[in-house]
Design an enzyme around this catalytic site. Structure first.
Site, PDB file in Angstrom:
ATOM      1  N   HIS A 164     -29.742 -31.702  80.538  1.00  0.00           N
ATOM      2  CA  HIS A 164     -30.951 -31.872  79.723  1.00  0.00           C
ATOM      3  C   HIS A 164     -32.117 -31.054  80.262  1.00  0.00           C
ATOM      4  O   HIS A 164     -33.062 -30.746  79.523  1.00  0.00           O
ATOM      5  CB  HIS A 164     -31.328 -33.353  79.643  1.00  0.00           C
ATOM      6  CG  HIS A 164     -32.045 -33.727  78.383  1.00  0.00           C
ATOM      7  ND1 HIS A 164     -32.966 -32.907  77.764  1.00  0.00           N
ATOM      8  CD2 HIS A 164     -31.983 -34.847  77.609  1.00  0.00           C
ATOM      9  CE1 HIS A 164     -33.439 -33.500  76.686  1.00  0.00           C
ATOM     10  NE2 HIS A 164     -32.855 -34.671  76.558  1.00  0.00           N
ATOM     11  N   ASP A 387     -20.801 -24.278  61.334  1.00  0.00           N
ATOM     12  CA  ASP A 387     -19.765 -23.809  60.408  1.00  0.00           C
ATOM     13  C   ASP A 387     -18.885 -22.784  61.110  1.00  0.00           C
ATOM     14  O   ASP A 387     -19.300 -21.648  61.343  1.00  0.00           O
ATOM     15  CB  ASP A 387     -20.425 -23.207  59.171  1.00  0.00           C
ATOM     16  CG  ASP A 387     -19.417 -22.608  58.210  1.00  0.00           C
ATOM     17  OD1 ASP A 387     -18.221 -22.964  58.293  1.00  0.00           O
ATOM     18  OD2 ASP A 387     -19.824 -21.769  57.379  1.00  0.00           O
TER      19      ASP A 387
END
Length: 446
Positions: A164, A387
């Site tokens: 993070h 995608d």
């Protein structure tokens, strides 16, 4: 079938380095990146169904692995290691090109076994994630882990851990999108990365501290605490997801006064309802001070942040009130409180002030503020842009793994009817969770 009823058979982990030579340099983190509350590995899961096509590789992992190596050419700091600087306990990235961890695994389950369409909860998700040990240890180890788990139906799951300190949720999705762009056949990521962590460095050594912020600092230095959300280990709490359909949202809107009904956003409405319900569920006394922390994405708000910035860009604003004021006034009053917190981040001056305060926060001990509710909207994080071409993303999100996260996230999914719905994550002690469910159910009664 539940996710905790299967076993993933993992192969040996391997390090994947950038596909070509990359700069060897030291890159400092921003004051926001280096916050102690971000020093952990953040997990995520993405589920894919393979579709027929000329570009479909014989083994998806081969295409993902090659794309990962190519993406690291552009995102080369992620292939490095964090080191602690000699002074101030601050961290920096040594761009060593040592690589990230890649693991292939198999599981005798199919996407259909998890329900269709796929929705939270992701209990037992550890099977889809690399075994990283203590997620709070980040210095001197890989900054990114990717496990691809093949399912018996031909689909697969991408389970990742991202440090993070290197990227927030938006930055992590940007990196994942770079991988899937290349796996789809693109020559390079459609969004090129920008480091520029100096944009989130403090510019004032003596920032102006407002009275409410001073109270927060004083509380961090307090040795007394009577809030169960601080005193109870998060591992002993339960984490659940609540899915609200469009019908549910319409039911909630019936509680909104006419002067706010047309302008209130779904985030404002859900945050107001969950803050009140959670406060009642935890049994705080009427005189207690309770706080709301809104996590705001600076991207698109702060003009100096360029497209492609993948570091931490989420700033927080905090408001406070009493339990009595929060829970006895109409819902419209709570919505106005939520808006007040959001409006704190409307100006670039206020955003810079938050950044200027970050070095002061670093000096404080790792203690959670009492009776605070943290809400974060990640509905538009961009997961739907993953995608691959030869594989279609059908669901995913932040799984429930140790250590659980106190932040309540709001994100999107499709329900059993295929309708777009909003999901809210919540972490509470079991008795409080039971009461929270009853409070939420009461709001949804038409």
């Amino acid at each position: 079938m539940k996710l905790d009823s299967f076993t993933a058979r993992r192969g040996n982990p391997e390090l994947v380095a950038p596909a070509r030579a990359t700069p060897r340099e030291t890159k400092p983190l921003s004051d926001l990146d280096d916050h102690w509350d971000l020093r952990y590995l953040q997990p995520s899961l993405e589920f894919f169904r393979v579709v027929d096509g000329d570009r479909r590789p014989a083994r998806p992992g081969d295409g993902i692995k090659a794309a990962l190596a190519e993406a690291l050419v552009y995102y080369y700091p992620i292939a490095g290691r964090l080191r602690e600087l000699p002074t101030g306990h601050m961290l920096a990235v040594e761009c060593t090109a040592e690589g990230v961890v890649f693991v292939e695994a198999e599981a005798d389950v199919a996407l259909e076994d998890f329900g269709e369409p796929l929705m939270p909860t992701f209990h037992g998700a550890e099977g889809f994630l690399c075994d990283v040990g203590d997620t709070r240890v980040i210095v001197g180890r890989p900054l990114f882990y990717l496990q691809i788990t093949y399912l018996k139906c031909g689909g697969f799951v991408l389970g990742t851990y991202m440090c993070h300190c290197i990227a927030d949720a938006f930055g992590t999705i940007q990196f994942l999108k770079a991988i899937v762009d290349i796996a789809r056949g693109e020559a390079k990521p459609t969004t090129l990365p920008v480091w520029e962590r100096e944009l989130f460095l403090a510019t004032s050594l003596q920032p102006h501290i407002k009275e409410d912020q001073k109270k927060l600092f004083d509380e961090l230095e307090s040795t007394t605490c009577d809030d169960i959300m601080v005193t109870m280990p998060t591992e002993n709490m339960v984490s659940e997801y609540f899915i609200l359909s469009q019908i549910d949202m319409a039911a909630l809107r019936r509680h909104v006064p006419l002067n706010l009904n047309k302008t209130v956003t779904s985030f404002e409405l859900l945050t107001a309802v969950t803050w009140r319900s959670r406060t009642i569920a935890l049994g705080y006394r009427p005189c207690h001070i309770v706080r709301l922390m809104i996590v705001v994405n600076a991207r698109g708000r702060w003009k100096k942040l360029p497209l492609g910035y993948y570091g931490n860009g989420l700033l927080c604003s905090v408001i406070e009130t009493t339990v009595n004021d929060l829970c006895t006034n109409p819902l419209g009053h709570t919505i106005e409180l939520v808006r007040k917190a959001k409006d704190e981040m409307k100006t670039e001056e206020n955003m810079q002030l938050r950044v200027d305060l970050l070095p002061l926060w670093r000096e404080k001990p790792y203690i959670k503020v009492q009776r605070i509710f943290e809400a974060c909207d990640i509905k538009w994080i961009g997961q739907d842009t993953l995608d691959i071409g030869w594989a279609k993303r059908i669901g995913g999100g932040i799984p429930t793994v140790s250590p659980p996260n106190l932040t309540s996230y709001q994100f999107l999914c499709k329900n059993e009817k295929g309708e777009k719905s909003t999901v809210i994550s919540m972490l509470l002690p079991q008795p409080a969770m039971d009461r929270f469910k009853k409070e939420m159910a009461a709001w949804l009664i038409e």
